[in-house]
Design a protein around this motif. Structure first.
Motif, PDB file in Angstrom:
ATOM      1  N   THR A 135       0.895  -1.195  -0.135  1.00 19.61           N
ATOM      2  CA  THR A 135       0.030   0.069   0.056  1.00 19.61           C
ATOM      3  C   THR A 135       0.854   1.339  -0.051  1.00 19.61           C
ATOM      4  O   THR A 135       2.169   1.148   0.204  1.00 19.61           O
ATOM      5  CB  THR A 135      -0.857   0.024   1.058  1.00 19.61           C
ATOM      6  OG1 THR A 135       0.080   0.281   2.775  1.00 19.61           O
ATOM      7  CG2 THR A 135      -1.730  -1.119   1.196  1.00 19.61           C
ATOM      8  N   TYR A 163       3.066  10.154  -3.120  1.00 13.89           N
ATOM      9  CA  TYR A 163       2.129  10.621  -4.136  1.00 13.89           C
ATOM     10  C   TYR A 163       2.951  11.321  -5.280  1.00 13.89           C
ATOM     11  O   TYR A 163       2.359  11.344  -6.443  1.00 13.89           O
ATOM     12  CB  TYR A 163       0.964  11.533  -3.423  1.00 13.89           C
ATOM     13  CG  TYR A 163       0.109  10.388  -2.807  1.00 13.89           C
ATOM     14  CD1 TYR A 163      -0.756   9.592  -3.493  1.00 13.89           C
ATOM     15  CD2 TYR A 163      -0.418  10.371  -1.221  1.00 13.89           C
ATOM     16  CE1 TYR A 163      -1.993   8.645  -2.713  1.00 13.89           C
ATOM     17  CE2 TYR A 163      -1.260   9.836  -0.810  1.00 13.89           C
ATOM     18  CZ  TYR A 163      -1.977   9.043  -1.535  1.00 13.89           C
ATOM     19  OH  TYR A 163      -2.817   7.985  -0.720  1.00 13.89           O
ATOM     20  N   VAL A 168       2.018   2.277 -10.150  1.00  8.08           N
ATOM     21  CA  VAL A 168       0.936   1.934  -9.196  1.00  8.08           C
ATOM     22  C   VAL A 168      -0.109   0.834  -9.929  1.00  8.08           C
ATOM     23  O   VAL A 168      -0.082   1.452 -11.235  1.00  8.08           O
ATOM     24  CB  VAL A 168       0.245   2.857  -8.294  1.00  8.08           C
ATOM     25  CG1 VAL A 168       1.423   3.369  -7.181  1.00  8.08           C
ATOM     26  CG2 VAL A 168      -0.361   3.903  -9.089  1.00  8.08           C
ATOM     27  N   ARG A 176      -4.548  -0.070  -9.282  1.00  4.98           N
ATOM     28  CA  ARG A 176      -5.423  -0.217  -8.330  1.00  4.98           C
ATOM     29  C   ARG A 176      -6.323  -1.539  -8.072  1.00  4.98           C
ATOM     30  O   ARG A 176      -6.367  -2.380  -8.957  1.00  4.98           O
ATOM     31  CB  ARG A 176      -6.508   0.893  -8.916  1.00  4.98           C
ATOM     32  CG  ARG A 176      -6.124   2.491  -8.701  1.00  4.98           C
ATOM     33  CD  ARG A 176      -7.310   3.201  -9.575  1.00  4.98           C
ATOM     34  NE  ARG A 176      -6.824   4.472  -9.667  1.00  4.98           N
ATOM     35  CZ  ARG A 176      -7.154   5.376  -8.543  1.00  4.98           C
ATOM     36  NH1 ARG A 176      -7.546   5.108  -7.497  1.00  4.98           N
ATOM     37  NH2 ARG A 176      -6.590   6.753  -8.895  1.00  4.98           N
ATOM     38  N   GLN A 214      -8.157   1.477  -3.607  1.00  7.34           N
ATOM     39  CA  GLN A 214      -6.802   1.469  -3.051  1.00  7.34           C
ATOM     40  C   GLN A 214      -5.694   1.280  -4.278  1.00  7.34           C
ATOM     41  O   GLN A 214      -5.802   0.491  -5.224  1.00  7.34           O
ATOM     42  CB  GLN A 214      -6.568   0.425  -2.160  1.00  7.34           C
ATOM     43  CG  GLN A 214      -5.297   0.477  -1.174  1.00  7.34           C
ATOM     44  CD  GLN A 214      -5.171  -0.626  -0.468  1.00  7.34           C
ATOM     45  OE1 GLN A 214      -5.027  -1.712  -0.827  1.00  7.34           O
ATOM     46  NE2 GLN A 214      -5.209  -0.545   0.983  1.00  7.34           N
ATOM     47  N   MET A 215      -4.737   2.233  -4.176  1.00  8.33           N
ATOM     48  CA  MET A 215      -3.307   2.186  -4.956  1.00  8.33           C
ATOM     49  C   MET A 215      -2.475   1.060  -4.297  1.00  8.33           C
ATOM     50  O   MET A 215      -2.321   1.186  -3.085  1.00  8.33           O
ATOM     51  CB  MET A 215      -2.901   3.538  -5.043  1.00  8.33           C
ATOM     52  CG  MET A 215      -3.718   4.486  -6.186  1.00  8.33           C
ATOM     53  SD  MET A 215      -2.905   5.840  -6.444  1.00  8.33           S
ATOM     54  CE  MET A 215      -2.693   6.830  -4.851  1.00  8.33           C
ATOM     55  N   ARG A 216      -1.747   0.401  -5.156  1.00 11.27           N
ATOM     56  CA  ARG A 216      -0.916  -0.572  -4.613  1.00 11.27           C
ATOM     57  C   ARG A 216       0.336  -0.411  -5.635  1.00 11.27           C
ATOM     58  O   ARG A 216       0.336  -0.145  -6.664  1.00 11.27           O
ATOM     59  CB  ARG A 216      -1.388  -2.009  -4.359  1.00 11.27           C
ATOM     60  CG  ARG A 216      -2.460  -2.277  -3.593  1.00 11.27           C
ATOM     61  CD  ARG A 216      -2.598  -3.789  -3.352  1.00 11.27           C
ATOM     62  NE  ARG A 216      -1.696  -4.334  -2.368  1.00 11.27           N
ATOM     63  CZ  ARG A 216      -1.721  -4.331  -1.219  1.00 11.27           C
ATOM     64  NH1 ARG A 216      -2.542  -3.771  -0.396  1.00 11.27           N
ATOM     65  NH2 ARG A 216      -0.629  -4.986  -0.473  1.00 11.27           N
ATOM     66  N   ASN A 229      -1.946  13.001 -14.204  1.00 12.16           N
ATOM     67  CA  ASN A 229      -2.337  12.577 -12.911  1.00 12.16           C
ATOM     68  C   ASN A 229      -2.675  13.752 -12.140  1.00 12.16           C
ATOM     69  O   ASN A 229      -2.110  14.815 -12.163  1.00 12.16           O
ATOM     70  CB  ASN A 229      -1.368  11.733 -11.975  1.00 12.16           C
ATOM     71  CG  ASN A 229      -1.144  10.305 -12.574  1.00 12.16           C
ATOM     72  OD1 ASN A 229      -2.108   9.757 -13.075  1.00 12.16           O
ATOM     73  ND2 ASN A 229       0.072   9.791 -12.832  1.00 12.16           N
ATOM     74  N   LEU A 242      -5.764  10.730  -7.931  1.00 15.21           N
ATOM     75  CA  LEU A 242      -4.931  10.054  -7.015  1.00 15.21           C
ATOM     76  C   LEU A 242      -5.603  10.883  -5.666  1.00 15.21           C
ATOM     77  O   LEU A 242      -5.539  12.115  -5.712  1.00 15.21           O
ATOM     78  CB  LEU A 242      -3.591  10.035  -7.331  1.00 15.21           C
ATOM     79  CG  LEU A 242      -2.947   9.871  -8.413  1.00 15.21           C
ATOM     80  CD1 LEU A 242      -1.237   9.892  -8.555  1.00 15.21           C
ATOM     81  CD2 LEU A 242      -3.136   8.412  -8.552  1.00 15.21           C
TER      82      LEU A 242
END
Length: 311
Positions: A8, A24, A34, A36, A40-42, A80, A106
């Motif tokens: 995460t 970020y 990353v 999703r 949640q972004m991973r 982004n 984001l």
């Protein structure tokens, strides 16, 4: 590290020993890839390893050398957009931005003051604020004008909402005002420094000449509205400060004490002209307003209006 491992954003920030806003920013610049899983972004462990190795092999850290103009242009074209704040309305805004534009949203979940400082430092694109100023009785603008000195910016209203006290079902201690917090048998749960709820509390204590040291539990903190409401729900505290929506979600009672204006701030730069136009269009659209209205507990009478703008 195994290629099957992923992290995460919070775990990555802990591994690299930097703030989540730094992570970020690296994502925004395209330096850390990353993916999703739902909202949640991973990040793949292999991608994190590759980034670390690249930094080690460089003759000096990339952060120590100003990026050439061509590279800054490439970063801007990554589309982004970092939206900072915690309300669910911001998730809806991010979703709408992605639907009607090339931008990918984001999310950063920092409190109002930290979000505004991040905007000043160029780490965020859209920040949400609900900061009460006790000297003027006004929300947000006194802080924005002080912190964004030297910048051009626009302040747009997102919604208005009720803020006040989280109390147990039935309000057994009959808490009805800010001054009730200083009663010796009352235990509260606080928000973290820099959050809008913490600023509201501290300003009300100042206005009412109440010392924070007189409030039991003042030093105990949670980092979001739901966590504060949950602490009250479990009986570990008698009262907390937050917004009406979280109280209803957790199933406790709420004592409204103030209507707070929840605004968005964006810097007015050539790169942001398109983003500002898109955000304005979304806020004034019937689709967005209908979706917010379906949530309940939000006042949309000023949604999309320009609260303040520099030229």
């Amino acid at each position: 590290m195994s290629k099957e491992i992923s992290y995460t954003i919070e775990e990555v920030s802990q591994l690299l020993k930097v703030s989540k806003l730094t992570i970020y920013d690296l994502i925004k610049k395209g330096e850390l890839p990353v993916f999703r899983v739902g909202r949640q972004m991973r990040m793949d462990a292999a991608d994190l390893d590759r980034y670390i190795k690249n930094q080690k092999s460089a003759q000096m850290p990339a952060s120590a050398v100003p990026a050439p103009e061509s590279h800054r242009t490439e970063m801007r074209e990554s589309h982004n957009v970092v939206i900072s704040g915690q309300d669910i309305v911001l998730d809806i805004l991010g979703k709408q931005i992605e639907k009607c534009s090339p931008y990918k949203s984001l999310r950063s979940y920092s409190g109002s003051l930290n979000s505004l400082i991040s905007l000043y430092n160029g780490d965020c694109d859209i920040v949400s604020l609900h900061m009460f100023d006790g000297d003027t009785g006004e929300y947000n603008l006194p802080y924005v004008k002080r912190i964004l000195t030297g910048n051009r910016y626009i302040v747009l209203n997102l919604v208005a909402r009720k803020a006040g006290l989280y109390v147990k079902k039935g309000n057994p201690l009959n808490l009805t005002s800010w001054t009730d917090l200083s009663q010796p048998h009352i235990t509260m749960i606080n928000r973290e420094k820099g959050s809008g709820a913490r600023i509201l509390l501290d300003e009300q204590l100042r206005i009412h000449n109440l010392a924070s040291k007189s409030i039991i539990g003042y030093e105990h903190e949670e980092t979001n509205h739901l966590s504060v409401a949950s602490v009250v729900a479990t009986g570990k505290a008698d009262v907390g400060v937050g917004i009406e929506k979280a109280a209803k979600m957790v199933g406790i009672d709420f004592v409204p004490l103030i209507i707070e204006r929840y605004d968005l701030v964006l810097l007015k730069t050539p790169e942001n002209e398109t983003l500002i136009r898109i955000v304005k269009e979304i806020l004034s659209s019937s689709l967005f307003q209908t979706e917010i209205s379906s949530l309940g507990d939000y006042d949309q009478s000023q949604t999309g209006s320009v609260i303040y703008e520099t030229f």
